[in-house]
Design a protein around this motif. Structure first.
Motif, PDB file in Angstrom:
ATOM      1  N   GLN A 183      35.793 -63.653   6.098  1.00  0.00           N
ATOM      2  CA  GLN A 183      35.763 -64.267   4.765  1.00  0.00           C
ATOM      3  C   GLN A 183      36.888 -63.725   3.891  1.00  0.00           C
ATOM      4  OE1 GLN A 183      32.030 -63.765   2.774  1.00  0.00           O
ATOM      5  NE2 GLN A 183      32.677 -64.826   0.916  1.00  0.00           N
ATOM      6  N   THR A 184      37.113 -62.410   3.938  1.00  0.00           N
ATOM      7  CA  THR A 184      38.177 -61.799   3.152  1.00  0.00           C
ATOM      8  C   THR A 184      39.538 -62.324   3.581  1.00  0.00           C
ATOM      9  OG1 THR A 184      36.866 -59.793   2.845  1.00  0.00           O
ATOM     10  CG2 THR A 184      39.240 -59.614   2.490  1.00  0.00           C
ATOM     11  N   GLY A 185      39.767 -62.404   4.895  1.00  0.00           N
ATOM     12  CA  GLY A 185      41.047 -62.953   5.364  1.00  0.00           C
ATOM     13  C   GLY A 185      41.246 -64.379   4.915  1.00  0.00           C
ATOM     14  N   SER A 186      40.165 -65.158   4.951  1.00  0.00           N
ATOM     15  CA  SER A 186      40.259 -66.552   4.508  1.00  0.00           C
ATOM     16  C   SER A 186      40.593 -66.638   3.023  1.00  0.00           C
ATOM     17  CB  SER A 186      38.932 -67.262   4.794  1.00  0.00           C
ATOM     18  OG  SER A 186      38.946 -68.589   4.308  1.00  0.00           O
ATOM     19  N   GLU A 187      39.986 -65.774   2.200  1.00  0.00           N
ATOM     20  CA  GLU A 187      40.252 -65.775   0.760  1.00  0.00           C
ATOM     21  C   GLU A 187      41.695 -65.370   0.468  1.00  0.00           C
ATOM     22  OE1 GLU A 187      37.293 -63.189  -0.762  1.00  0.00           O
ATOM     23  OE2 GLU A 187      35.673 -64.677  -0.670  1.00  0.00           O
ATOM     24  N   LEU A 188      42.206 -64.361   1.190  1.00  0.00           N
ATOM     25  CA  LEU A 188      43.596 -63.937   0.993  1.00  0.00           C
ATOM     26  C   LEU A 188      44.559 -65.036   1.404  1.00  0.00           C
ATOM     27  CD1 LEU A 188      43.450 -60.237   2.235  1.00  0.00           C
ATOM     28  CD2 LEU A 188      43.617 -61.047  -0.124  1.00  0.00           C
ATOM     29  N   MET A 189      44.188 -65.768   2.483  1.00  0.00           N
ATOM     30  CA  MET A 189      45.027 -66.877   2.903  1.00  0.00           C
ATOM     31  C   MET A 189      45.065 -67.957   1.816  1.00  0.00           C
ATOM     32  SD  MET A 189      46.989 -68.108   5.204  1.00  0.00           S
ATOM     33  CE  MET A 189      46.633 -67.086   6.610  1.00  0.00           C
ATOM     34  N   GLU A 190      43.935 -68.170   1.160  1.00  0.00           N
ATOM     35  CA  GLU A 190      43.886 -69.149   0.068  1.00  0.00           C
ATOM     36  C   GLU A 190      44.755 -68.706  -1.096  1.00  0.00           C
ATOM     37  OE1 GLU A 190      40.589 -71.452  -2.737  1.00  0.00           O
ATOM     38  OE2 GLU A 190      39.953 -69.923  -1.286  1.00  0.00           O
ATOM     39  N   VAL A 191      44.731 -67.379  -1.404  1.00  0.00           N
ATOM     40  CA  VAL A 191      45.581 -66.851  -2.477  1.00  0.00           C
ATOM     41  C   VAL A 191      47.048 -67.085  -2.136  1.00  0.00           C
ATOM     42  CG1 VAL A 191      46.339 -64.739  -3.620  1.00  0.00           C
ATOM     43  CG2 VAL A 191      43.912 -65.162  -3.271  1.00  0.00           C
ATOM     44  N   LEU A 192      47.384 -66.838  -0.861  1.00  0.00           N
ATOM     45  CA  LEU A 192      48.776 -66.995  -0.435  1.00  0.00           C
ATOM     46  C   LEU A 192      49.222 -68.442  -0.557  1.00  0.00           C
ATOM     47  CD1 LEU A 192      51.287 -65.682   0.819  1.00  0.00           C
ATOM     48  CD2 LEU A 192      50.310 -66.128   3.070  1.00  0.00           C
ATOM     49  N   VAL A 193      48.371 -69.363  -0.176  1.00  0.00           N
ATOM     50  CA  VAL A 193      48.718 -70.781  -0.251  1.00  0.00           C
ATOM     51  C   VAL A 193      48.885 -71.208  -1.707  1.00  0.00           C
ATOM     52  CG1 VAL A 193      47.862 -73.126   0.162  1.00  0.00           C
ATOM     53  CG2 VAL A 193      47.660 -71.369   1.947  1.00  0.00           C
ATOM     54  N   ASN A 194      48.079 -70.647  -2.606  1.00  0.00           N
ATOM     55  CA  ASN A 194      48.106 -71.056  -4.014  1.00  0.00           C
ATOM     56  C   ASN A 194      49.264 -70.438  -4.791  1.00  0.00           C
ATOM     57  OD1 ASN A 194      45.874 -72.693  -3.758  1.00  0.00           O
ATOM     58  ND2 ASN A 194      44.427 -71.050  -4.304  1.00  0.00           N
ATOM     59  N   LEU A 195      50.061 -69.520  -4.173  1.00  0.00           N
ATOM     60  CA  LEU A 195      51.182 -68.906  -4.890  1.00  0.00           C
ATOM     61  C   LEU A 195      52.240 -69.939  -5.253  1.00  0.00           C
ATOM     62  CD1 LEU A 195      51.757 -65.567  -2.934  1.00  0.00           C
ATOM     63  CD2 LEU A 195      50.841 -65.837  -5.245  1.00  0.00           C
ATOM     64  N   LYS A 196      52.320 -71.026  -4.509  1.00  0.00           N
ATOM     65  CA  LYS A 196      53.337 -72.031  -4.740  1.00  0.00           C
ATOM     66  C   LYS A 196      53.004 -72.887  -5.968  1.00  0.00           C
ATOM     67  CE  LYS A 196      55.844 -75.757  -2.450  1.00  0.00           C
ATOM     68  NZ  LYS A 196      55.966 -76.584  -1.239  1.00  0.00           N
TER      69      LYS A 196
END
Length: 413
Positions: A399-412
């Protein structure tokens, strides 16, 4: 560090804990299964090499192991065909496919055809019993085995072949003193034939050392005609000064035909043991028996600790019919488990070695007992709680990895 790698590691951990929960579920479900051997899940880590200073998370793999060599406790029953092995070894059973398997599940029941079948539908195998020699065992194979069958069939007859007769001959009687006793034998049709054993004192030799001699003869008298037939010509028995029989240790009667039936030649032991024939200053006394079974139906059965299956007849006689075969391998824990609580040989278990109960490292057979499952419910419930907590923790990693991946995608954005 790769976020995808982190997620894959979390999934790996969840899968591993799911496997552990699966073995726990199997163990709990089979906690009351006769002869069941528990499974356990062993974990080993997967380490990926680091590249450019970045740590690559690996994962975990599982390996299922079986505690096949761990013996369970015993539950005692009232059925003689409930069998357990106290020690090493396995019963050999055959399935409907005609293939032999190994098992510790000994809840056997007599079927309508006389075979012994356990609750999983597998039939017990063994060797036909011989009173003269043990059957030849194929050490690393199942050749020569047959289904153990307790079907009574028609009335059974076993002609007499041997026996024993131990007497005490009064030492202080005068020469010419005679005394007789009798034993019953069975002919080939199951008729009882009364044999008379007559002892006559001959005399004493001076020695040294002094010896006493008696003549023994064996005869049969036809109850209808009164005709007497000698089955053994007078045979001299020689006793030492200690009253013990010196010669012979046994006698063999002549065979004869009576009314269309054959009375076998009988080998009768009269000495050579602690209770052999003696000549002491005491009254005449005799004990003895001759084998054989008259016409009688089977009323039951009995199984000894060395695996010999006896049939009980209505007249009280018992006759050995089969000997239960046993098998083992060098590494029982590496046998291949199959449905029905049976095992087959694997590449890691070693070759199958055949034998009998009570010798060659094999355990003894307990009749009227069943081996319990070796599952400990307390241990399994503890393992269940551990796996549940660990599964939850691994899901949090995912779950944590998935949330961090979402943060990374939203940086744009």
């Amino acid at each position: 560090m790769s976020l995808y790698g982190t997620m894959r590691t979390g999934v790996s951990g969840m899968n591993a804990q799911a496997n552990r929960l699966s073995t726990v579920a199997d163990n709990i479900a089979n906690a009351n299964t006769t002869g069941y051997k528990k499974a356990s899940t062993q974990f080993s880590s997967l380490i990926l090499p680091t590249t450019g200073g970045a740590y690559n998370s690996g994962g975990v793999t599982t390996d299922v192991r079986y505690s096949i060599s761990a013996q369970g406790t015993f539950t005692y029953t009232t059925s003689a065909t409930d069998l357990a092995i106290n020690g090493k070894g396995f019963f050999i059973v055959t399935g409907s496919d005609g293939v032999e398997y190994l098992t510790r599940a000994g809840a056997f029941t007599v079927m309508d055809d006389g075979t012994l079948r356990n609750s999983a539908g597998f039939t017990l195998m063994g060797y036909e019993y011989s009173s003269t020699e043990d059957p030849t065992i194929v050490i690393n194979g199942f050749a020569g085995l047959s289904e153990i069958n307790l079907a009574s069939g028609d009335l059974s007859v076993k002609a007499s072949e041997s026996g024993y007769l131990n007497v005490n001959l009064p030492a202080n009687e005068e020469d010419g003193y005679s005394k007789a006793t009798s034993l019953v034998a069975y002919d080939s049709l199951g008729n009882t034939r009364k044999l008379d054993f007559t002892y006559t004192k001959v005399g004493v030799t001076a020695g040294p050392p002094p010896t006493t001699q008696w003549d023994l003869r064996v005869s049969y008298t036809d109850p209808e005609t009164g005709t007497e037939t000698e089955l053994l010509a007078p045979t001299t028995l020689t006793f030492g000064s200690d009253g013990k029989l010196q010669t012979p240790e046994s006698i063999t009667t002549d065979a004869m035909t009576i009314g269309g039936a054959e009375l076998n030649a009988l080998e009768i032991s009269i000495g050579g043991n602690a209770k052999g024939t003696t000549q002491l200053a005491a009254a005449f006394a005799a004990s003895g028996d001759i084998d054989g079974i008259g016409p009688s139906g089977v009323s039951g059965y009995e199984i000894s600790d060395d695996g010999i299956v006896y049939l009980k007849y209505e007249n009280g006689d018992m006759a050995p019919k089969y000997r239960i075969a046993m098998a083992n391998v060098q590494s029982p824990d590496n046998l291949k488990p199959l449905p029905g609580n049976v095992y087959s040989q694997s590449s890691d278990s070693g070759v199958i070695v055949m034998g009998y109960a009570g010798n060659g490292g094999f355990g003894t057979i307990l009749s009227g007992a069943l081996e319990d499952s070796n599952v400990d419910i307390g241990e399994e419930l503890t393992a269940m709680i551990e796996s549940q907590r660990n599964y939850t923790a691994n899901s949090k990693v995912f779950q944590t990895g998935s949330e961090l991946m979402e943060v990374l995608v939203n940086l744009k954005r």
